[in-house]
Design an enzyme around this catalytic site. Structure first.
Site, PDB file in Angstrom:
ATOM      1  N   LYS A 251       0.876  -1.184   0.000  1.00  0.00           N
ATOM      2  CA  LYS A 251       0.000   0.000   0.000  1.00  0.00           C
ATOM      3  C   LYS A 251       0.910   1.231   0.000  1.00  0.00           C
ATOM      4  O   LYS A 251       1.537   1.547   1.004  1.00  0.00           O
ATOM      5  CB  LYS A 251      -0.926  -0.001   1.218  1.00  0.00           C
ATOM      6  CG  LYS A 251      -1.928   1.138   1.186  1.00  0.00           C
ATOM      7  CD  LYS A 251      -2.881   1.061   2.353  1.00  0.00           C
ATOM      8  CE  LYS A 251      -4.025   2.049   2.225  1.00  0.00           C
ATOM      9  NZ  LYS A 251      -3.612   3.433   2.076  1.00  0.00           N
ATOM     10  N   GLU A 301      -0.862   4.518  -7.932  1.00  0.00           N
ATOM     11  CA  GLU A 301      -0.520   5.477  -6.879  1.00  0.00           C
ATOM     12  C   GLU A 301       0.757   6.206  -7.307  1.00  0.00           C
ATOM     13  O   GLU A 301       1.756   5.561  -7.640  1.00  0.00           O
ATOM     14  CB  GLU A 301      -0.312   4.707  -5.572  1.00  0.00           C
ATOM     15  CG  GLU A 301      -0.224   5.564  -4.349  1.00  0.00           C
ATOM     16  CD  GLU A 301      -1.579   5.970  -3.744  1.00  0.00           C
ATOM     17  OE1 GLU A 301      -2.637   5.732  -4.360  1.00  0.00           O
ATOM     18  OE2 GLU A 301      -1.542   6.563  -2.653  1.00  0.00           O
ATOM     19  N   LYS A 469      -7.602  -3.181   3.637  1.00  0.00           N
ATOM     20  CA  LYS A 469      -6.315  -2.525   3.892  1.00  0.00           C
ATOM     21  C   LYS A 469      -5.841  -2.829   5.308  1.00  0.00           C
ATOM     22  O   LYS A 469      -6.649  -3.058   6.213  1.00  0.00           O
ATOM     23  CB  LYS A 469      -6.421  -1.027   3.652  1.00  0.00           C
ATOM     24  CG  LYS A 469      -7.431  -0.314   4.496  1.00  0.00           C
ATOM     25  CD  LYS A 469      -7.492   1.172   4.138  1.00  0.00           C
ATOM     26  CE  LYS A 469      -8.609   1.851   4.879  1.00  0.00           C
ATOM     27  NZ  LYS A 469      -8.754   3.256   4.585  1.00  0.00           N
TER      28      LYS A 469
HETATM   29  P1  AMP Z   1      -7.234   4.932   2.354  1.00  0.00           P
HETATM   30  O1  AMP Z   1      -7.007   6.279   1.702  1.00  0.00           O
HETATM   31  O2  AMP Z   1      -6.486   4.726   3.636  1.00  0.00           O
HETATM   32  O3  AMP Z   1      -8.692   4.538   2.426  1.00  0.00           O
HETATM   33  O4  AMP Z   1      -6.577   3.821   1.392  1.00  0.00           O
HETATM   34  C1  AMP Z   1      -6.984   3.642   0.087  1.00  0.00           C
HETATM   35  C2  AMP Z   1      -5.970   4.277  -0.855  1.00  0.00           C
HETATM   36  O5  AMP Z   1      -4.737   3.572  -0.841  1.00  0.00           O
HETATM   37  C3  AMP Z   1      -6.369   4.187  -2.300  1.00  0.00           C
HETATM   38  O6  AMP Z   1      -7.319   5.166  -2.629  1.00  0.00           O
HETATM   39  C4  AMP Z   1      -5.048   4.399  -3.023  1.00  0.00           C
HETATM   40  O7  AMP Z   1      -4.826   5.781  -3.172  1.00  0.00           O
HETATM   41  C5  AMP Z   1      -4.022   3.889  -2.032  1.00  0.00           C
HETATM   42  N1  AMP Z   1      -3.255   2.702  -2.474  1.00  0.00           N
HETATM   43  C6  AMP Z   1      -1.927   2.544  -2.262  1.00  0.00           C
HETATM   44  N2  AMP Z   1      -1.511   1.367  -2.737  1.00  0.00           N
HETATM   45  C7  AMP Z   1      -2.586   0.740  -3.282  1.00  0.00           C
HETATM   46  C8  AMP Z   1      -2.781  -0.520  -3.914  1.00  0.00           C
HETATM   47  N3  AMP Z   1      -1.788  -1.387  -4.067  1.00  0.00           N
HETATM   48  N4  AMP Z   1      -4.048  -0.814  -4.338  1.00  0.00           N
HETATM   49  C9  AMP Z   1      -5.066   0.048  -4.169  1.00  0.00           C
HETATM   50  N5  AMP Z   1      -4.933   1.256  -3.566  1.00  0.00           N
HETATM   51  C10 AMP Z   1      -3.708   1.605  -3.114  1.00  0.00           C
END
Ligand code: AMP
Length: 634
Positions: A251, A301, A469
């Site tokens: 992530k 990303e 996540k």
């Molecule tokens: P959050 O903002 O904490 O809800 O986490 C989701 C965000 O993580 C997504 O909107 C992406 O911007 C980011 N992200 C980073 N790495 C990944 C990945 N491998 N797959 C999907 N999203 C990712």
């Protein structure tokens, strides 16, 4: 159509408290309007002339609007300005002074919707040295023929402060009610999620009914609402929830980009649908150069990279690329890399309907990538999977096995700037833990687990357990960080006298479309930020509690929810004074954050509707494992 019909409907909506009543008002109105007007009506209801992702905004400067009100009403600018400061609403000022003028003039032409739209477009497109005068002239022409109520909404639209509270979900409910059935509501929402164009959805359903809606497709140029992840408190629980196996990816801590690649151009959209192409022209160029198909939509990303060490840098660094000026230098000073993780469209195929593994394979096939062979390990991963034979066959079809990876692509010509997310198929908690530690050592935030089964389609606009996540923060037994909207401020005392000392913060309730308070935030601000706060917030001042805010606590000043700040907290607890999740844990108390602290990060990449939702806070509360009964008083 007369503009008064629309303005009177806005007036009715503004006086309505409940979402149900608003839906009914919209629905009745939609049934009476012509198909050719409905698109503009829907945009104007949200204070716009175009869909959300359209780059240009009306955003007329307050001074010009005051000038137009004064020149039309004959009231001096010093008076209109004083009224503006007092009321904090350009609409109320226009209504009062145009009202006075109306009592004195007898003849004026009724405004039609077409004329309003035409002049608003002229305002939007005015450029050059005399653009300010032109904008004022076009607005004055409309104000001259307006009733006070019409003037109220004109001035709110041009300043971007519509405040009618017409959320997208309410409009979708009303469209279902007016042109289809309740059962059709999910189809209508999907049409919106894959086009992000509420006006287009309204026009389509009013002309062709629900069948036309079902035929709407993903298209290059229309951003798609992003799919989001749920969270769970441990890797073991994630793997169990995923049925024992899943794909895990790093992530990354950057900015999510949705790239729309067409033959001769590329557009990059943020998660809140802003056009970021001019901030990452280098990424756009690399994507086009290495994309092997004519048209594609991919997601990734964008992460800042240390120029010397090549290591990934935290989110704040990549935001330097959001400058308005000096982009050439910024590209050199803040190099970025895009880690692609999904493909939503490729040459006529709507990939959102395909399971995750097929999308991943398509993504790899679609780009010339350096070290491409290394990426091929995905196929090895799939072979290892104990999937049912028919499913496996699908993933390992001849075509995919033999897909002509660019053996002859000259690696030296390939930019290092585009890459894929590091990904591995995980089959046990131990493997998962090891992968998570690897991700953290690579300076990522944590991992994203993704379902690998047949139902793992791309769910536009939805947060679900197909993606889960897990972040480093969760390990310290803290909850996740929260992205919250500022809805109010309290004047400071002592060292903070004369400034805002604390802020009232709210989460977004996707069900009601309202912002519900979760904490009073006064920690984590440095002196520079405290100085900055009024500049950042005062544009959004509201004389009364904004319609979209649900709060018991009363701050010294209210703001329209616009600015989003990242906040961490020790825990979530039951709170008698905060309104998030009222009724879910207790009939007369909501959930609040204990010891909230600003992390220093203003989430410029998120709009208020992309805040942490009330539902997420409720789920996090449940995940804490202990339903304590502390009463939060902060
Ligand atoms: P959050 O903002 O904490 O809800 O986490 C989701 C965000 O993580 C997504 O909107 C992406 O911007 C980011 N992200 C980073 N790495 C990944 C990945 N491998 N797959 C999907 N999203 C990712």
């Amino acid at each position: 159509m007369l503009y008064s019909e629309l303005a009177n409907t806005f007036d009715k909506l503004e006086k309505t408290g409940s979402r149900l009543e608003m839906t009914a008002t919209f629905s009745e109105f939609f049934k009476t309007v012509n198909a050719e007007d409905i698109r503009n009506i829907v945009y104007l209801s949200q204070g716009k002339l175009h869909p959300d992702f359209y780059p240009q905004e009306l955003g007329m400067a307050d001074k010009l609007v005051l000038g137009a009100i004064s020149s039309t009403s004959g009231i001096p600018e010093s008076v209109t300005e004083a009224a503006w400061i007092k009321k904090g609403d350009p609409g109320a000022v226009a209504e009062e002074f145009i009202g006075i003028k109306k009592q004195m003039t007898l003849f004026s032409e009724s405004l039609t919707l077409d004329r309003v739209v035409k002049n608003l477009l002229l305002i939007e497109n005015s450029e050059g040295r005399d653009s300010q005068d032109k904008k004022m002239k076009y607005l004055s022409q409309l104000l001259h023929d307006s009733t006070p109520i019409e003037a109220r909404y004109l001035c709110r639209i041009v300043t971007g402060r519509m405040r009618v509270g017409a959320g997208s979900m309410t409009i979708l409910d009303a469209l279902a009610d007016a042109f289809a059935t309740k059962e059709d509501r999910p189809e209508i929402e999907r049409a919106f999620n894959i086009t992000c164009d509420l006006g287009l959805v309204a026009e389509t359903i009013s002309v062709g009914g629900i069948n036309a809606i079902k035929q709407m497709q993903v298209t290059v140029g229309n951003p798609i609402k992003v799919m989001l992840a749920e969270r769970l408190p441990s890797i073991a629980q994630i793997i169990e929830r995923m049925g024992g196996k899943c794909a895990m990816e790093y992530k990354y801590d950057g900015i999510r980009i949705q790239a729309h690649i067409s033959k001769n151009s590329v557009k990059l959209y943020s998660r809140r649908l802003e056009d970021l192409t001019s901030n990452f022209p280098d990424v756009a160029a690399s994507l086009r150069a290495q994309c092997r198909v004519e048209e594609a939509i991919i997601e990734g990303e964008c992460v800042a990279i240390d120029r010397k060490t090549g290591e990934m840098l935290p989110f704040q660094t990549v935001t330097h690329r959001r400058k308005k000026h000096g982009m050439k230098e910024a590209i050199k000073e803040f190099p970025v890399k895009i880690f692609m993780f999904d493909i939503l469209y490729a040459d006529g195929i709507d990939m959102t309907l395909y399971p995750f593994v097929e999308r991943r394979i398509k993504l790899i096939e679609t780009f010339d990538l350096s070290e491409n062979v290394k990426k091929l390990h995905l196929l090895e991963n799939i072979k290892k999977l104990n999937l049912p034979e028919d499913v496996k066959k699908l993933y390992l079809s001849e075509d995919i096995e033999k897909s002509n990876f660019p053996e002859n692509a000259k690696e030296s010509n390939l930019s290092e700037q585009i890459d894929l997310t590091t990904m591995k198929i995980i089959e046990s908690p131990e493997e998962g833990e090891a992968f998570f530690n690897e991700a953290i050592s690579a300076r990522c935030e944590g991992i994203m687990a993704k379902s690998i089964y047949q139902d793992s389609v791309y769910r536009a606009g939805s947060r679900g357990f197909l993606w889960i996540k897990y972040k480093k923060d969760y390990e310290a037994s803290l909850t996740d960080s929260f992205d919250l909207a500022v809805v109010g401020a309290f004047y400071g005392m002592g060292k903070r006298a004369g400034k805002y000392g604390a802020l009232l913060m709210a989460a977004f309730d996707a069900e009601s479309g309202k912002f519900c308070t979760v904490c009073k935030l006064g920690t984590g601000f440095d002196d520079a930020f405290l100085e900055e706060l009024p500049k950042m917030l005062d544009k959004y001042l509201s004389e009364t509690k904004p319609q979209l805010v649900d709060a018991e606590m009363v701050p010294d000043v209210w703001f329209q929810p616009t600015i989003v700040l990242e906040v961490v907290a020790a825990e979530i607890s039951i709170s008698p004074i905060h309104t998030a999740a009222i009724g879910l844990v207790s009939d007369d108390a909501g959930l609040g954050l204990r010891f909230p602290r600003f992390t220093g990060c203003v989430r410029t990449d998120k709009g208020p509707e992309q805040c942490t939702t009330v539902n997420e806070i409720f789920e996090m509360y449940e995940l804490q494992g202990k339903k304590d009964t502390h009463l939060t008083e902060q």
